[in-house]
Enzyme design. Structure first.
Site, PDB file in Angstrom:
ATOM      1  N   HIS A  51     -12.555  49.314  12.263  1.00  0.00           N
ATOM      2  CA  HIS A  51     -12.545  49.792  10.881  1.00  0.00           C
ATOM      3  C   HIS A  51     -11.231  49.410  10.201  1.00  0.00           C
ATOM      4  CE1 HIS A  51     -12.223  53.331   7.944  1.00  0.00           C
ATOM      5  NE2 HIS A  51     -13.290  52.648   7.554  1.00  0.00           N
ATOM      6  N   GLU A  78     -13.723  44.448  10.323  1.00  0.00           N
ATOM      7  CA  GLU A  78     -14.361  45.004   9.137  1.00  0.00           C
ATOM      8  C   GLU A  78     -13.481  44.869   7.905  1.00  0.00           C
ATOM      9  OE1 GLU A  78     -13.840  48.450   7.704  1.00  0.00           O
ATOM     10  OE2 GLU A  78     -15.692  48.510   6.575  1.00  0.00           O
ATOM     11  N   ASP A  80     -13.035  45.195   3.945  1.00  0.00           N
ATOM     12  CA  ASP A  80     -13.549  45.636   2.649  1.00  0.00           C
ATOM     13  C   ASP A  80     -13.154  44.574   1.637  1.00  0.00           C
ATOM     14  OD1 ASP A  80     -14.257  48.027   3.876  1.00  0.00           O
ATOM     15  OD2 ASP A  80     -12.408  49.036   3.287  1.00  0.00           O
ATOM     16  N   HIS A  93      -9.118  48.098   0.859  1.00  0.00           N
ATOM     17  CA  HIS A  93     -10.032  49.226   0.896  1.00  0.00           C
ATOM     18  C   HIS A  93     -10.544  49.582  -0.495  1.00  0.00           C
ATOM     19  CE1 HIS A  93     -11.942  52.875   2.053  1.00  0.00           C
ATOM     20  NE2 HIS A  93     -11.087  53.659   1.457  1.00  0.00           N
TER      21      HIS A  93
END
Ligand SMILES: [Ca+2]
Length: 403
Positions: A51, A78, A80, A93
């Site tokens: 994450h 991951e 964003d 993020h």
């Protein structure tokens, strides 16, 4: 991904009167063993999705954090995705740069701070969409969480999505195992409103990497729905419908909803009623299966937390640390959603797993591996973790124990 992580959450009204500091939803715990409801079919080898990279250790969404996650054995990294002013997809993020970079300390950019509505909420910040990539390159990343190691602050740049893909490919070749990417379209309706839509540029970057099919090492995730439906018409790459909520009422274990975490923002824009939880009912899953390959529910939809209540019906500070939070709550599992998703061919990837004691339900007795095991036992196919080393160790131990 994942918007909430451990965002500050408003208290359910009835709890606001408590004299103790109540931080629901982001902690957990009681002394009971983790409870598991009816048996479902566990995944043979649940995926570990790093994450924001190994964000528990290094500033999130940096090549260094992704590389560390890969070193730790993560299956997927991951990123964003948000857009720069000149239309480049970068890993952050949020479009707001304040929490994860040093932008606020740069006098040359002071005039860029402004107020925009983000998903209907007035937000004053430095927005990535007001900066060119060249300007973003001058910024340095910082640790987003006050409780985590700040010693790497000021050292790492903000990467482009292309650089994240290149890292995954080069490390896959070097290690002889496939490391996938799990991009999230952040605020896709908002990006469209800014004239900087994300989807086609995301697909172009994936196509340039040769990733256009269902067996590509890619999952595209979003909290919004309309962009996933549009993407379905354009790609066979696997898509994931994320499912958010606001909080849990620890007196009952019930999920609570409040704007802007109550429904996909494109529903608000289009006038569709309902809440995120509607996507997890049998009818909701029937809809999701028409455009997505997996669901990504907040973990409290699968394992909720419940407080011990005093005579007045208020949550008790079980560990007597002056705060009522997840470390005082019991973790209670229910595999209904996982079973219903699997029955429709949908995988289930859930978030976010974190090692800090205040974020672990009392049921886990400060052992994060117990939390992972509880989710693996109800059949989840993947977990988003800020601590991929812990997640990989827990996954491997769990897989070994099944043999
Ligand atoms: Ca406590």
């Amino acid at each position: 991904m994942l918007r909430p992580g451990c965002r500050p959450r408003p208290l359910p009204a009835a709890l606001a009167a408590l004299s103790l500091a109540v931080l629901a939803a982001c902690g957990g715990g009681n002394d009971d063993a983790p409870a598991v409801a009816a048996a479902s079919t566990p995944a043979a080898r649940p995926l570990v999705i790093a994450h924001r990279g190994a964000s528990g250790y290094l500033p999130e969404h940096t090549l260094e954090a992704y590389a560390k996650a890969i070193e730790m054995g993560a299956d997927f990294i991951e990123p964003d995705l948000v857009s720069t002013k000149d239309g480049v997809l970068i890993a952050r993020h949020e479009p707001m740069l304040d929490a994860t970079t040093d932008v606020a300390e740069r006098p040359e950019f002071a005039s860029r701070r402004r107020t925009l509505k983000v998903d209907g909420i007035d937000t004053t910040a430095f927005f990535a969409s007001d900066f060119t990539l060249a300007e973003i390159r001058t910024l340095r990343a910082k640790q987003a969480f006050a409780e985590r190691d700040p010693s790497h602050n000021g050292r790492y740049q903000v990467p482009t999505f292309e650089e994240v893909i290149a890292l995954a490919k080069s490390r896959s070749a070097a290690l002889g195992r496939t490391i996938g990417v799990y991009p999230e379209t952040k605020h896709p309706t908002w990006h469209e409103e800014q004239g900087l839509p994300l989807e086609d540029r995301l697909l172009a970057a994936l196509a340039a990497a040769g990733w256009t099919s269902a067996d590509a090492p890619v999952f595209i995730q979003s909290f919004e729905q309309a962009n996933l439906k549009k993407l379905r018409a354009k790609t066979r790459v696997r898509l994931v419908q994320l499912v958010d909520a606001d909080d849990v009422d620890p007196r009952t274990g019930a999920i609570t909803y409040a704007a802007p975490y109550d429904r996909p923002y494109d529903w608000t824009k289009s006038g569709r009623s309902g809440s995120f939880g509607d996507l997890l009912t049998p009818a909701g899953l029937d809809e999701v299966r028409t455009y997505a390959d997996a669901i990504g529910p907040w973990k409290r939809y699968l394992v909720t937390v419940k407080a011990t209540l005093d005579a007045g019906g208020n949550p008790v500070d079980v560990n007597a640390d002056g705060q009522v939070n997840e470390a005082d709550f019991r973790a209670v599992a229910d595999d209904t959603i996982v079973r219903n998703a699997h029955a429709r061919g949908l995988k289930v990837h859930t978030w976010t797993f974190r090692n800090e004691p205040r974020r672990l339900a009392a049921s886990y007795a400060n052992d994060p591996a117990k939390e992972y095991a509880q989710f693996f036992a109800i059949g989840v196919d993947g977990v988003f973790s800020d601590f991929p080393d812990t997640a990989v160790a827990a996954r491997d131990a769990w897989v070994a124990a099944q043999k």
